[in-house]
Scaffold this motif. Structure first.
Motif, mmCIF file in Angstrom:
data_model
loop_
_atom_site.group_PDB
_atom_site.id
_atom_site.type_symbol
_atom_site.label_atom_id
_atom_site.label_comp_id
_atom_site.label_asym_id
_atom_site.label_seq_id
_atom_site.Cartn_x
_atom_site.Cartn_y
_atom_site.Cartn_z
ATOM 1 N N THR A 1 7.801 -4.633 -13.481
ATOM 2 C CA THR A 1 8.754 -3.858 -12.681
ATOM 3 C C THR A 1 7.958 -2.841 -11.876
ATOM 4 N N VAL A 2 8.160 -2.841 -10.563
ATOM 5 C CA VAL A 2 7.392 -1.994 -9.650
ATOM 6 C C VAL A 2 8.352 -1.092 -8.881
ATOM 7 N N VAL A 3 8.092 0.213 -8.886
ATOM 8 C CA VAL A 3 8.893 1.182 -8.129
ATOM 9 C C VAL A 3 7.976 1.966 -7.206
ATOM 10 N N HIS A 4 8.276 1.905 -5.919
ATOM 11 C CA HIS A 4 7.485 2.619 -4.907
ATOM 12 C C HIS A 4 5.995 2.310 -5.057
ATOM 13 N N GLY A 5 5.721 1.036 -5.352
ATOM 14 C CA GLY A 5 4.333 0.598 -5.445
ATOM 15 C C GLY A 5 3.670 0.860 -6.777
ATOM 16 N N GLN A 6 4.373 1.497 -7.698
ATOM 17 C CA GLN A 6 3.780 1.825 -8.999
ATOM 18 C C GLN A 6 4.343 0.899 -10.071
ATOM 19 N N LEU A 7 3.453 0.352 -10.885
ATOM 20 C CA LEU A 7 3.886 -0.505 -11.988
ATOM 21 C C LEU A 7 4.470 0.373 -13.086
ATOM 22 N N ILE A 8 5.768 0.221 -13.377
ATOM 23 C CA ILE A 8 6.396 1.048 -14.416
ATOM 24 C C ILE A 8 6.705 0.228 -15.666
ATOM 25 N N TYR A 9 6.534 -1.082 -15.582
ATOM 26 C CA TYR A 9 6.689 -1.939 -16.756
ATOM 27 C C TYR A 9 5.894 -3.211 -16.531
ATOM 28 N N HIS B 1 0.872 -1.174 0.000
ATOM 29 C CA HIS B 1 0.000 0.000 0.000
ATOM 30 C C HIS B 1 0.905 1.218 0.000
ATOM 31 N N GLY B 2 0.583 2.181 -0.889
ATOM 32 C CA GLY B 2 1.496 3.299 -1.034
ATOM 33 C C GLY B 2 2.810 2.792 -1.585
ATOM 34 N N GLY B 3 3.883 3.120 -0.937
ATOM 35 C CA GLY B 3 5.188 2.686 -1.432
ATOM 36 C C GLY B 3 5.818 1.594 -0.617
ATOM 37 N N GLU C 1 9.427 -3.071 4.018
ATOM 38 C CA GLU C 1 10.393 -2.751 2.972
ATOM 39 C C GLU C 1 9.692 -1.933 1.883
ATOM 40 N N VAL C 2 10.497 -1.169 1.132
ATOM 41 C CA VAL C 2 9.915 -0.406 0.029
ATOM 42 C C VAL C 2 9.393 -1.376 -1.029
ATOM 43 N N ALA C 3 8.324 -0.969 -1.694
ATOM 44 C CA ALA C 3 7.711 -1.817 -2.719
ATOM 45 C C ALA C 3 8.389 -1.580 -4.058
ATOM 46 N N ASP C 4 9.681 -1.951 -4.125
ATOM 47 C CA ASP C 4 10.451 -1.970 -5.371
ATOM 48 C C ASP C 4 10.665 -3.436 -5.701
#
Length: 459
Positions: free
Chosen positions: A450-458, A19-21, A424-427
């Motif tokens: 690929t997930v960075v700070h909880g956001q799907l970037i790929y 949740h969040g990052g 842990e961070v959601a990376d």
């Protein structure tokens, strides 16, 4: 968001929620909450997001618009001339030819007069594979007024004429050549497709403007990974969630090694500013000098050795005892094996690009691609670390899990791996295959997400 049905690195769980990052829950049989997005991993290997601990972002972006003028793309002088003349015939009038990756095995040492034999009416600049040297033709020398330039990096012949060879003068050259802005968004997108969730930019001597520009690229979302940026002590940065300042980069060259007292003073200056140091060490003497200087200045958390191309056995106990990690490039042995066989003295061969022996000795180790001076693909590095045909002796090869773990380190502590656990961070990096099938897919394992700070970037 929830990932279900994964093979999670380092745990027996199959599901991860965040949740969040931040990761909030790990378990097996977790069900999607109302309104929650979820990904069915179908048994794919889920890893802490890959962090490239040594890369040069702007140079990597510029390389996309440059000629590749060294092995394996260009191996002979005829190949080199053909590439230059093709560019000369196709580029707009007045545009510079920018070449990268050159090595002497192609056509010997370049200077302005050699380049003039091939291209005279257009400015040309060619970067050596090491990144330390640019060579300009006479048209380019005139464009930057090189004959009137005083810096020590300008090489001159016995008559005092500039040879066109510029050592460690990237920043100076960049201020004198009009170039189009680097497409860092494209670099970020390519990195995301490789599973990279964070990078440490290792460009030396960045200015405050450079740092501000990087932070702005992150804030605007053009760079979607975390960026940890090496910077001089006086540089500051506004607080942005995915951007941070790292150690001060110190470059060493054997021909211009600083006096010990000056080196110690520079380290202390960084430490006083609460900034550790990252020292470029690619030879035995550079590593030994750095160890002596750090003994004198005192080691602080975050101090690190960049590259560690030559690490003698005798240095390992010091590195372990002082907690100084080595950020290395195991793929260089595979990419530059022919060069090393001709150029590295016999006495240094056993100490060249160590990996397995460093880990067994308890030395902290992390990996960086050094792109664009090495391949930007971390999976090529992983493959080189495990492949029997990479040119690496058996004692230096490592397991797949150990090789992948070289990219799990925290930006500020590269040898301290992140885990997949609550808090842990959601990376995260999700492969489309289970761990037992990854080796067969190297060096191109399929990246599912690929997930960075909880956001799907790929994916």
């Amino acid at each position: 968001m929830l990932i279900r049905g994964a093979r999670i690195f380092g745990t027996g769980h199959t599901d991860v929620r965040w949740h969040g990052g931040s990761i909030t829950e790990c378990g097996t049989g977790l069900r999607p909450l109302c309104g929650e997005d979820d990904i069915d991993a179908r048994g794919g290997w889920l890893l802490p997001g890959l962090h490239d601990h040594h890369v040069h972002l702007r140079s990597l972006a510029a390389a996309a618009d440059s000629l590749q003028l060294g092995p394996p793309a260009v191996r002979t002088a005829d190949d080199l001339v053909a590439q230059l003349r093709h560019a000369d015939a196709t580029l707009p009038a007045g545009a510079w030819i920018r070449g990268v990756g050159y090595h002497e095995s192609t056509a010997g040492e370049l200077d302005r007069w050699m380049l003039d034999r091939w291209i005279t009416e257009r400015p040309v600049r060619i970067q050596h594979r090491s990144g330390a040297l640019w060579t300009l033709n006479s048209r380019a020398c005139a464009a930057v007024a090189l004959e009137r330039c005083a810096p020590a990096g300008v090489e001159r012949d016995p008559d005092g004429r500039a040879t066109g060879r510029l050592w460690r003068m990237d920043a100076w050259l960049g201020t004198r050549i009009a170039t189009r802005p680097n497409d860092l968004a494209a670099v970020s997108a390519r990195a995301a497709a490789l599973g990279i969730t964070g990078v440490t930019d290792a460009t030396p001597a960045l200015s405050q403007t450079d740092i501000d520009d990087f932070a702005d690229e992150v804030a605007r979302g053009r760079i979607r990974q975390r960026v940890h940026c090496m910077a001089p002590p006086a540089v500051t940065a506004s607080p942005i969630g995915r951007f941070s300042l790292g150690p001060t980069k110190i470059l060493l060259d054997d021909t211009t090694l600083p006096p010990l007292d000056q080196f110690v003073a520079r380290i202390r200056e960084s430490h006083t500013a609460h900034r550790p140091v990252a020292v470029h060490c690619v030879t035995r003497v550079q590593l030994i000098l750095t160890m002596i200087a750090l003994d004198e200045a005192g080691v602080v958390p975050g101090d690190r050795i960049e590259h560690g191309a030559i690490v003698p056995v005798e240095a390992m106990a010091w590195l372990r005892a002082h907690g100084v990690p080595v950020v290395t490039q195991p793929h260089f042995l595979a990419e530059r094996g022919d060069q090393y066989r001709h150029e590295v003295p016999d006495r240094d061969r056993a100490d060249l690009w160590r990996l397995g022996s460093l880990l067994r000795a308890g030395v902290g180790v992390a990996a960086g691609t050094d792109a664009p001076f090495g391949s930007a693909d971390p999976w090529r590095l992983v493959h080189a670390a495990v492949d029997p045909d990479s040119g690496r002796v058996a004692a230096e090869r490592v397991s797949l899990r150990s090789a992948v773990s070289l990219f799990f380190g925290r930006p500020e502590r590269p040898a301290s791996p992140r885990t997949i656990a609550p808090g842990e961070v959601a990376d995260l990096t999700l492969l489309a295959v289970p761990p037992e099938e990854v080796a067969a897919t190297l060096p191109h394992p399929p990246i599912a997400a690929t997930v960075v700070h909880g956001q799907l970037i790929y994916g």
